[in-house]
Design an enzyme around this catalytic site. Sequence first.
Site, PDB file in Angstrom:
ATOM      1  N   SER A 199       0.871  -1.174   0.000  1.00  6.20           N
ATOM      2  CA  SER A 199       0.000   0.000   0.000  1.00  6.20           C
ATOM      3  C   SER A 199       0.908   1.223   0.000  1.00  6.20           C
ATOM      4  O   SER A 199       2.065   1.134   0.425  1.00  6.20           O
ATOM      5  CB  SER A 199      -0.935  -0.005   1.203  1.00  6.20           C
ATOM      6  OG  SER A 199      -0.227  -0.281   2.389  1.00  6.20           O
ATOM      7  N   GLU A 250       1.269   5.440   0.848  1.00 11.52           N
ATOM      8  CA  GLU A 250       0.698   6.579   1.572  1.00 11.52           C
ATOM      9  C   GLU A 250       1.102   7.896   0.910  1.00 11.52           C
ATOM     10  O   GLU A 250       2.266   8.081   0.551  1.00 11.52           O
ATOM     11  CB  GLU A 250       1.184   6.544   3.028  1.00 11.52           C
ATOM     12  CG  GLU A 250       0.596   7.653   3.864  1.00 11.52           C
ATOM     13  CD  GLU A 250       0.923   7.505   5.345  1.00 11.52           C
ATOM     14  OE1 GLU A 250       0.674   6.439   5.925  1.00 11.52           O
ATOM     15  OE2 GLU A 250       1.448   8.477   5.914  1.00 11.52           O
ATOM     16  N   TYR A 285      -4.080  13.003   7.035  1.00  7.81           N
ATOM     17  CA  TYR A 285      -4.917  14.090   7.546  1.00  7.81           C
ATOM     18  C   TYR A 285      -3.957  15.021   8.258  1.00  7.81           C
ATOM     19  O   TYR A 285      -3.251  14.588   9.182  1.00  7.81           O
ATOM     20  CB  TYR A 285      -5.907  13.475   8.531  1.00  7.81           C
ATOM     21  CG  TYR A 285      -7.181  14.233   8.766  1.00  7.81           C
ATOM     22  CD1 TYR A 285      -8.100  14.415   7.742  1.00  7.81           C
ATOM     23  CD2 TYR A 285      -7.487  14.735  10.027  1.00  7.81           C
ATOM     24  CE1 TYR A 285      -9.296  15.073   7.975  1.00  7.81           C
ATOM     25  CE2 TYR A 285      -8.687  15.394  10.257  1.00  7.81           C
ATOM     26  CZ  TYR A 285      -9.587  15.557   9.231  1.00  7.81           C
ATOM     27  OH  TYR A 285     -10.778  16.200   9.456  1.00  7.81           O
ATOM     28  N   ASP A 305      -1.602  14.271  16.773  1.00  9.24           N
ATOM     29  CA  ASP A 305      -0.668  14.905  17.710  1.00  9.24           C
ATOM     30  C   ASP A 305      -1.249  16.212  18.217  1.00  9.24           C
ATOM     31  O   ASP A 305      -2.103  16.807  17.568  1.00  9.24           O
ATOM     32  CB  ASP A 305       0.678  15.134  17.011  1.00  9.24           C
ATOM     33  CG  ASP A 305       1.435  13.834  16.861  1.00  9.24           C
ATOM     34  OD1 ASP A 305       1.565  13.125  17.879  1.00  9.24           O
ATOM     35  OD2 ASP A 305       1.867  13.514  15.738  1.00  9.24           O
ATOM     36  N   PHE A 350      12.823  13.809  11.948  1.00  6.93           N
ATOM     37  CA  PHE A 350      11.459  13.332  12.133  1.00  6.93           C
ATOM     38  C   PHE A 350      11.443  12.069  12.992  1.00  6.93           C
ATOM     39  O   PHE A 350      10.573  11.896  13.853  1.00  6.93           O
ATOM     40  CB  PHE A 350      10.783  13.091  10.779  1.00  6.93           C
ATOM     41  CG  PHE A 350       9.329  12.807  10.946  1.00  6.93           C
ATOM     42  CD1 PHE A 350       8.479  13.807  11.420  1.00  6.93           C
ATOM     43  CD2 PHE A 350       8.806  11.553  10.693  1.00  6.93           C
ATOM     44  CE1 PHE A 350       7.136  13.543  11.626  1.00  6.93           C
ATOM     45  CE2 PHE A 350       7.460  11.285  10.905  1.00  6.93           C
ATOM     46  CZ  PHE A 350       6.620  12.283  11.366  1.00  6.93           C
ATOM     47  N   HIS A 360       3.691  -1.215   3.751  1.00  5.26           N
ATOM     48  CA  HIS A 360       3.052   0.086   3.558  1.00  5.26           C
ATOM     49  C   HIS A 360       4.176   1.094   3.345  1.00  5.26           C
ATOM     50  O   HIS A 360       5.018   1.272   4.226  1.00  5.26           O
ATOM     51  CB  HIS A 360       2.236   0.445   4.809  1.00  5.26           C
ATOM     52  CG  HIS A 360       1.497   1.744   4.712  1.00  5.26           C
ATOM     53  ND1 HIS A 360       0.317   1.886   4.004  1.00  5.26           N
ATOM     54  CD2 HIS A 360       1.763   2.974   5.227  1.00  5.26           C
ATOM     55  CE1 HIS A 360      -0.112   3.142   4.102  1.00  5.26           C
ATOM     56  NE2 HIS A 360       0.750   3.823   4.832  1.00  5.26           N
TER      57      HIS A 360
HETATM   58  P1  FAD Z   1      -3.518   6.247  20.191  1.00  5.07           P
HETATM   59  O1  FAD Z   1      -3.562   4.871  19.653  1.00  5.07           O
HETATM   60  O2  FAD Z   1      -4.759   6.836  20.736  1.00  5.07           O
HETATM   61  O3  FAD Z   1      -2.375   6.256  21.323  1.00  5.07           O
HETATM   62  C1  FAD Z   1      -1.642   7.413  21.658  1.00  5.07           C
HETATM   63  C2  FAD Z   1      -1.096   7.308  23.067  1.00  5.07           C
HETATM   64  O4  FAD Z   1      -2.150   7.458  24.011  1.00  5.07           O
HETATM   65  C3  FAD Z   1      -0.430   5.969  23.392  1.00  5.07           C
HETATM   66  O5  FAD Z   1       0.704   6.226  24.166  1.00  5.07           O
HETATM   67  C4  FAD Z   1      -1.493   5.244  24.179  1.00  5.07           C
HETATM   68  O6  FAD Z   1      -0.940   4.289  25.048  1.00  5.07           O
HETATM   69  C5  FAD Z   1      -2.158   6.381  24.924  1.00  5.07           C
HETATM   70  N1  FAD Z   1      -3.565   6.111  25.268  1.00  5.07           N
HETATM   71  C6  FAD Z   1      -4.495   5.526  24.506  1.00  5.07           C
HETATM   72  N2  FAD Z   1      -5.680   5.490  25.139  1.00  5.07           N
HETATM   73  C7  FAD Z   1      -5.492   6.074  26.328  1.00  5.07           C
HETATM   74  C8  FAD Z   1      -6.347   6.372  27.420  1.00  5.07           C
HETATM   75  N3  FAD Z   1      -7.631   6.026  27.398  1.00  5.07           N
HETATM   76  N4  FAD Z   1      -5.819   7.007  28.477  1.00  5.07           N
HETATM   77  C9  FAD Z   1      -4.530   7.381  28.507  1.00  5.07           C
HETATM   78  N5  FAD Z   1      -3.663   7.134  27.477  1.00  5.07           N
HETATM   79  C10 FAD Z   1      -4.141   6.490  26.422  1.00  5.07           C
HETATM   80  N6  FAD Z   1      -1.040  11.964  12.459  1.00  5.07           N
HETATM   81  C11 FAD Z   1      -1.818  12.890  11.835  1.00  5.07           C
HETATM   82  O7  FAD Z   1      -2.031  13.995  12.356  1.00  5.07           O
HETATM   83  N7  FAD Z   1      -2.371  12.629  10.596  1.00  5.07           N
HETATM   84  C12 FAD Z   1      -2.189  11.436   9.967  1.00  5.07           C
HETATM   85  O8  FAD Z   1      -2.712  11.242   8.865  1.00  5.07           O
HETATM   86  C13 FAD Z   1      -1.387  10.433  10.604  1.00  5.07           C
HETATM   87  N8  FAD Z   1      -1.186   9.217  10.040  1.00  5.07           N
HETATM   88  C14 FAD Z   1      -0.461   8.265  10.707  1.00  5.07           C
HETATM   89  C15 FAD Z   1      -0.327   6.981  10.138  1.00  5.07           C
HETATM   90  C16 FAD Z   1       0.396   5.997  10.785  1.00  5.07           C
HETATM   91  C17 FAD Z   1       0.499   4.617  10.157  1.00  5.07           C
HETATM   92  C18 FAD Z   1       1.024   6.284  12.042  1.00  5.07           C
HETATM   93  C19 FAD Z   1       1.842   5.223  12.743  1.00  5.07           C
HETATM   94  C20 FAD Z   1       0.887   7.535  12.608  1.00  5.07           C
HETATM   95  C21 FAD Z   1       0.143   8.538  11.973  1.00  5.07           C
HETATM   96  N9  FAD Z   1      -0.036   9.814  12.536  1.00  5.07           N
HETATM   97  C22 FAD Z   1      -0.815  10.749  11.884  1.00  5.07           C
HETATM   98  C23 FAD Z   1       0.621  10.170  13.808  1.00  5.07           C
HETATM   99  C24 FAD Z   1      -0.280   9.925  15.039  1.00  5.07           C
HETATM  100  O9  FAD Z   1      -1.382  10.798  14.995  1.00  5.07           O
HETATM  101  C25 FAD Z   1       0.564  10.198  16.281  1.00  5.07           C
HETATM  102  O10 FAD Z   1       1.576   9.235  16.401  1.00  5.07           O
HETATM  103  C26 FAD Z   1      -0.202  10.363  17.577  1.00  5.07           C
HETATM  104  O11 FAD Z   1       0.712  10.837  18.578  1.00  5.07           O
HETATM  105  C27 FAD Z   1      -0.827   9.096  18.136  1.00  5.07           C
HETATM  106  O12 FAD Z   1      -1.888   8.682  17.408  1.00  5.07           O
HETATM  107  P2  FAD Z   1      -2.438   7.156  17.607  1.00  5.07           P
HETATM  108  O13 FAD Z   1      -3.593   6.981  16.708  1.00  5.07           O
HETATM  109  O14 FAD Z   1      -1.320   6.229  17.500  1.00  5.07           O
HETATM  110  O15 FAD Z   1      -2.932   7.278  19.130  1.00  5.07           O
END
Ligand code: FAD
Length: 303
Positions: free
Chosen positions: A16, A18, A50, A110, A221, A271
């Site tokens: 895939s 990105e 996004y 983030d 990064f 990916h």
């Molecule tokens: P989560 O899975 O929610 O986890 C983040 C942190 O919060 C973890 O440390 C977890 O342990 C903790 N956590 C989860 N639930 C709880 C809770 N209930 N209480 C306390 N702590 C908790 N960013 C963008 O802005 N746009 C994008 O398009 C984008 N694409 C990405 C694609 C990939 C494949 C990856 C790996 C990252 C991408 N990111 C993107 C970056 C991502 O948004 C950041 O890494 C962000 O800091 C975490 O998002 P997450 O979905 O991994 O978070």
Amino acid sequence: DRASRSGAGSSGLRVSYEFFPPKTEAMEETLWKSIERLAPLSPDFVSVTYGAGGSTRERTHATVSRILSETALKPAAHLTCVGATRAEVDAVVDEYAEAGVRHIVALRGDPVEGIGSVYRPHPEGYSHAADLVEAIRRRRPEIEVSVSAYVERHPESADWQTELDNLKRKVDAGASRAITQFFFDNDLYMAFLDRVAAAGISIPIVPGIVPVLNFTQTAKFAQKAGATVPAWFAARFEGLEDDAATRQLVAAAVCAEQVFDLVDRGVGDFHFYTMNRADLVYAVCHLLGMRPEKPVQSTEAAA
Ligand code: FAD
């Protein structure tokens, strides 16, 4: 050899790609040239990011819509929780569903102030990726949801238990695939797969591969994202700061080296973070045995 072992005539691998939504017309043209070049390799899906804090809401949507209307590719739209109410995020999900999008990469995002600042959920928003996954699956069960995974742990996860519990919550909420943050040390990825399996998580964990187009930028990064750059890896790019042509060749070789090693260890899905550039990713996919759907006639054969 690798190609024949994995299947006659095709590589037997799934990839895939990105992309990020372009800001200017020139960037739009670069993106579309890249999409046109990579599309004949028949990727499983292509994803569109996004922007931080939802800053590309319209542009992500426009890019995904154009992919749907002008290509046969299956787009996956990234979506984050940051800086938006649940109703606003739900509206984006509905727009995608109505436009025919059947795959969302659901993320937390983030902090709007940038990586490293403290994350605070929007008071009326989804707080973490798991909540978003749950909402999408409940609202639009026809949409497949992928999530993130971190082979070196998310920087905010204090320990592995926290990290794996979070991934498990996302899977239980309905995620069917995880895509990893990029990494350069394949041993870390393999160790992560073991941890994931031991935690009883069985969805595919697709390695995110980043071709190093610019080592200095990638290293910066990587530091922010919590990805280690091993010394042996940095050494591959040493002294090439002012030599773009060699850097490009080295980048392709290094990326192929990483991917071949993963294939040797049984990995079949990749990916690629393309950064909207096709050449390097195309070359690596070619080396993996992938060929365009309609073979391009070489000048020699045509003569
Ligand atoms: P989560 O899975 O929610 O986890 C983040 C942190 O919060 C973890 O440390 C977890 O342990 C903790 N956590 C989860 N639930 C709880 C809770 N209930 N209480 C306390 N702590 C908790 N960013 C963008 O802005 N746009 C994008 O398009 C984008 N694409 C990405 C694609 C990939 C494949 C990856 C790996 C990252 C991408 N990111 C993107 C970056 C991502 O948004 C950041 O890494 C962000 O800091 C975490 O998002 P997450 O979905 O991994 O978070």
